[in-house]
Write a protein that holds these residues in place. Structure first.
Motif, PDB file in Angstrom:
ATOM      1  N   GLY A 170       0.823  -1.209   0.000  1.00 19.67           N
ATOM      2  CA  GLY A 170       0.000   0.000   0.000  1.00 19.67           C
ATOM      3  C   GLY A 170       0.858   1.261   0.000  1.00 19.67           C
ATOM      4  N   LEU A 171       1.892   1.283   0.848  1.00 20.16           N
ATOM      5  CA  LEU A 171       2.754   2.471   0.941  1.00 20.16           C
ATOM      6  C   LEU A 171       3.526   2.702  -0.349  1.00 20.16           C
ATOM      7  N   THR A 172       4.010   1.611  -0.951  1.00 18.57           N
ATOM      8  CA  THR A 172       4.737   1.744  -2.208  1.00 18.57           C
ATOM      9  C   THR A 172       3.818   2.324  -3.282  1.00 18.57           C
ATOM     10  N   GLY A 173       2.604   1.772  -3.339  1.00 16.90           N
ATOM     11  CA  GLY A 173       1.630   2.296  -4.301  1.00 16.90           C
ATOM     12  C   GLY A 173       1.365   3.771  -4.071  1.00 16.90           C
ATOM     13  N   LEU A 174       1.200   4.135  -2.807  1.00 19.85           N
ATOM     14  CA  LEU A 174       0.905   5.526  -2.456  1.00 19.85           C
ATOM     15  C   LEU A 174       2.062   6.449  -2.846  1.00 19.85           C
TER      16      LEU A 174
END
Lengths: 107, 234
Positions: B74-78
């Motif tokens: 999720g953080l990488t995507g964000l």
């Protein structure tokens, strides 16, 4: 990872994409950024695109390589894009240079 | 359909059409990448419909397939998509007057190329129906083009040679968008600063270096627009 976890991670990446995308467009008049920030934001697309492109042409296996086939191809793409309007030409010439250097000359 | 909306859609489509051709190889590459990572046709197209962001899809896929923790995915995507927060803020005024039920799908459809070519007039024209058409025309065209060519890539992945460095077509597609943007000096400064910073900060965890580099590029462009004499159209 399979089954339900795969789809959960897709939904997560989807949220990580569409919350930022929708943010200010959906909030509309209820939220805004100061005018100075708005002015600065004009530079966001150029900065973002360059930030994504640069590492993919300058960095090979984690190190900066000033002479590598991708950089050579990128320079040619730059010249072609500046000089001609044909939308296919950068792809044809760029891939041609990259494959020529890699396959033909063995880089 | 409203006449002003149609007129806007036609103008937007016309200005985006040449650029949109750049989506084709990129979509093909994404389709091939999704399949090569081991997704089935349904999974690949499911992800493609849910996410609709090539860079985020290609970059998070290795983490997903390796079973990385969800928070990291999720953080990488964000991190990869924070640029859209900036784009969304920059184009938001162009949606003034547009009803909420149309602003929500507009947010989903926001992509780099349409943002790059449509923002200027989105902010300048008064009629919201024209503006909405000017955005949705090219955006829906881009969506159809993207979905159909990702599907083509997914279905055709097996037939392509594996060692042709086809992923480089994604880089060429980004350059084709970047080069015309950088023709005035502050934009060039923004691009050069963002690019150099991104290379120098590539070691930061979770691709956060990309975000920091974008911020550096924006600040540099803004400073340059104040400092350089020949700032056309600032």
């Amino acid at each position: 990872m399979d089954g339900i976890w795969l789809w959960i991670s897709f939904v997560l990446v989807s949220m990580a994409t569409h919350l930022p995308r929708g943010s200010f467009i959906v909030l509309g008049q209820r939220a805004s950024l100061p005018p100075a920030v708005q002015g600065a934001l004009r530079y966001a697309p150029a900065a973002a695109l360059a930030a994504i492109v640069a590492p993919s042409v300058f960095v090979v296996d984690g190190d900066v390589q000033p002479f590598n086939p991708k950089l050579a191809a990128a320079v040619v793409v730059l010249v072609v894009t500046l000089r001609w309007k044909n939308p296919w030409l950068p792809f044809i010439v760029g891939m041609g240079v990259l494959l020529g250097l890699r396959k033909g000359l063995g880089f | 359909m409203n006449r002003r909306f149609v007129a806007g859609a036609r103008s937007g489509f016309r200005i985006f059409l040449p650029l949109s051709i750049g989506l084709i190889p990129w979509a093909l590459v994404t389709g091939v990448a999704l399949t090569s990572a081991g997704l089935s046709v349904v999974e690949a197209m499911g992800m493609n419909l849910l996410v609709y962001a090539g860079v985020a899809q290609i970059a998070t896929l290795p983490l997903i397939m390796a079973g990385a923790p969800l928070w990291l995915i999720g953080l990488t995507g964000l991190a990869l998509n924070l640029r859209f927060l900036i784009f969304s803020a920059a184009i938001a005024k162009g949606f003034h007057g547009v009803p909420l039920r149309l602003r929500i799908p507009s947010g989903y459809l926001l992509i780099d190329g349409v943002f790059a070519v449509c923002t200027e007039r989105m902010l300048a024209v008064r009629d919201w129906r024209w503006r909405l058409g000017y955005f949705l025309g090219p955006s829906l065209w881009g969506w159809c083009l993207w979905q159909s060519f990702v599907l083509t890539g997914v279905l055709g992945a097996g037939a392509l040679p594996q060692d042709w460095s086809l992923e480089f077509m994604a880089t060429i597609a980004l350059m084709v968008i970047l080069v015309p943007l950088s023709k005035n000096r502050p934009m060039l400064v923004a691009a050069l600063s963002g690019g150099v910073a991104s290379v120098l900060l590539r070691g930061m965890p979770l691709k956060l270096g990309v975000i920091v580099a974008i911020v550096i590029g924006i600040v540099a462009g803004f400073v340059a627009s104040r400092a350089l004499p020949d700032t056309r159209g600032a």
